[in-house]
Design a protein around this motif. Structure first.
Motif, short mmCIF file in Angstrom:
data_model
loop_
_atom_site.label_atom_id
_atom_site.label_comp_id
_atom_site.label_asym_id
_atom_site.label_seq_id
_atom_site.Cartn_x
_atom_site.Cartn_y
_atom_site.Cartn_z
N LYS A 48 0.83 -1.21 0.00
CA LYS A 48 0.00 0.00 0.00
C LYS A 48 0.87 1.26 0.00
O LYS A 48 0.57 2.23 -0.71
N VAL A 49 1.95 1.25 0.75
CA VAL A 49 2.87 2.40 0.78
C VAL A 49 3.46 2.63 -0.61
O VAL A 49 3.54 3.77 -1.08
N LEU A 50 3.86 1.55 -1.29
CA LEU A 50 4.41 1.68 -2.65
C LEU A 50 3.35 2.21 -3.61
O LEU A 50 3.62 3.13 -4.39
N PHE A 51 2.16 1.64 -3.55
CA PHE A 51 1.07 2.05 -4.43
C PHE A 51 0.76 3.55 -4.23
O PHE A 51 0.68 4.31 -5.21
N GLU A 52 0.59 3.96 -3.00
CA GLU A 52 0.26 5.36 -2.72
C GLU A 52 1.43 6.29 -3.06
O GLU A 52 1.22 7.40 -3.54
N GLY A 53 2.65 5.83 -2.81
CA GLY A 53 3.82 6.64 -3.13
C GLY A 53 3.94 6.91 -4.61
O GLY A 53 4.20 8.05 -5.04
N ILE A 54 3.73 5.88 -5.43
CA ILE A 54 3.76 6.06 -6.89
C ILE A 54 2.65 7.01 -7.31
O ILE A 54 2.84 7.90 -8.14
N GLY A 55 1.48 6.86 -6.73
CA GLY A 55 0.36 7.77 -7.04
C GLY A 55 0.71 9.22 -6.73
O GLY A 55 0.40 10.11 -7.53
N GLU A 56 1.35 9.47 -5.60
CA GLU A 56 1.76 10.83 -5.24
C GLU A 56 2.78 11.39 -6.24
O GLU A 56 2.71 12.57 -6.61
N ILE A 57 3.70 10.56 -6.67
CA ILE A 57 4.73 11.00 -7.62
C ILE A 57 4.08 11.37 -8.95
O ILE A 57 4.40 12.40 -9.55
N VAL A 58 3.14 10.55 -9.41
CA VAL A 58 2.43 10.84 -10.67
C VAL A 58 1.65 12.15 -10.54
O VAL A 58 1.69 12.99 -11.44
N THR A 59 0.97 12.33 -9.43
CA THR A 59 0.20 13.56 -9.22
C THR A 59 1.12 14.78 -9.20
O THR A 59 0.81 15.81 -9.80
N ARG A 60 2.25 14.66 -8.56
CA ARG A 60 3.17 15.80 -8.42
C ARG A 60 3.86 16.16 -9.73
O ARG A 60 3.96 17.32 -10.08
N TYR A 61 4.36 15.16 -10.47
CA TYR A 61 5.20 15.43 -11.64
C TYR A 61 4.48 15.29 -12.98
O TYR A 61 5.03 15.66 -14.02
N GLN A 62 3.28 14.75 -13.00
CA GLN A 62 2.45 14.67 -14.21
C GLN A 62 3.20 14.10 -15.42
O GLN A 62 3.27 14.74 -16.48
N PRO A 63 3.75 12.88 -15.32
CA PRO A 63 4.45 12.30 -16.47
C PRO A 63 3.49 11.95 -17.61
O PRO A 63 2.30 11.71 -17.38
N ASP A 64 4.04 11.92 -18.83
CA ASP A 64 3.27 11.51 -20.01
C ASP A 64 3.34 10.01 -20.22
O ASP A 64 2.48 9.43 -20.88
#
Length: 180
Positions: A48-64
């Motif tokens: 869950k920590v990994l899943f949520e951490g990746i989600g936060e990174i995607v939200t913050r940096y908005q990769p394509d």
């Protein structure tokens, strides 16, 4: 194009974000998501920590786009299974965020970054530093993640060129079958 690279691991997952403009790469961010302090807690909580951490990174940096390292088979089957589950949590987080995900082996990444598949971690770190013009060496997990992003940037350009060639009609004889 902004690319998020992921080096999955249950204790430490590396991430790296680069912007690719043609052949030019620009460093955006990198770091790790760690569950080292959670050893002994249920596996589901660590995932869950990994899943949520990746989600936060995607939200913050908005990769394509995203690219993830493919898991190698370890000597210890239990370790391989745990690593696979960590990788699955990362992949699920990425596709939940509507990102297309490419996958590359460590060998492919080392060849793209260092020029040979037997490069040591220190060589990958040094080449990532040089390619992205970083002031210092990134940590090993972040360097691998940045290497995966760099690999995708190079592969994406090659695939785009192949697609352009196909649209222009190159190799059209093959579409019709073999001719004599």
């Amino acid at each position: 194009m902004r690319i998020l690279g992921i080096d999955p691991g249950l204790q430490t997952t590396g991430f790296g974000v680069v912007d690719a403009q043609g052949h030019t790469l620009h460093y955006v961010a990198s770091g790790t998501i760690t569950t080292r302090n959670m050893v002994g807690q249920p596996l589901a909580q660590r995932l869950k920590v990994l899943f949520e951490g990746i989600g936060e990174i995607v939200t913050r940096y908005q990769p394509d786009a995203a690219a993830v390292e493919i898991v190698f088979v370890n000597v210890n089957p239990q370790s391989t299974l745990m690593l696979g589950q960590a990788r699955g949590a990362c992949l699920t987080a990425l596709v939940t965020q509507q990102l297309e995900v490419a996958e590359y082996t460590a060998l492919q990444m080392k060849q793209a970054v260092a020029g040979h598949g037997s490069a040591a971690k220190a060589q990958v770190q040094e080449m990532v530093k040089r390619l992205l013009k970083l002031p210092g060496l990134p940590g090993p997990d972040a360097a691998d993640a940045l290497g995966i992003a760099i690999t995708h940037a190079h592969a994406g350009q090659s695939l785009a060129r192949l697609g352009d060639a196909a649209r222009r009609g190159a190799g059209s004889a093959y579409r019709q079958g073999r001719t004599r």
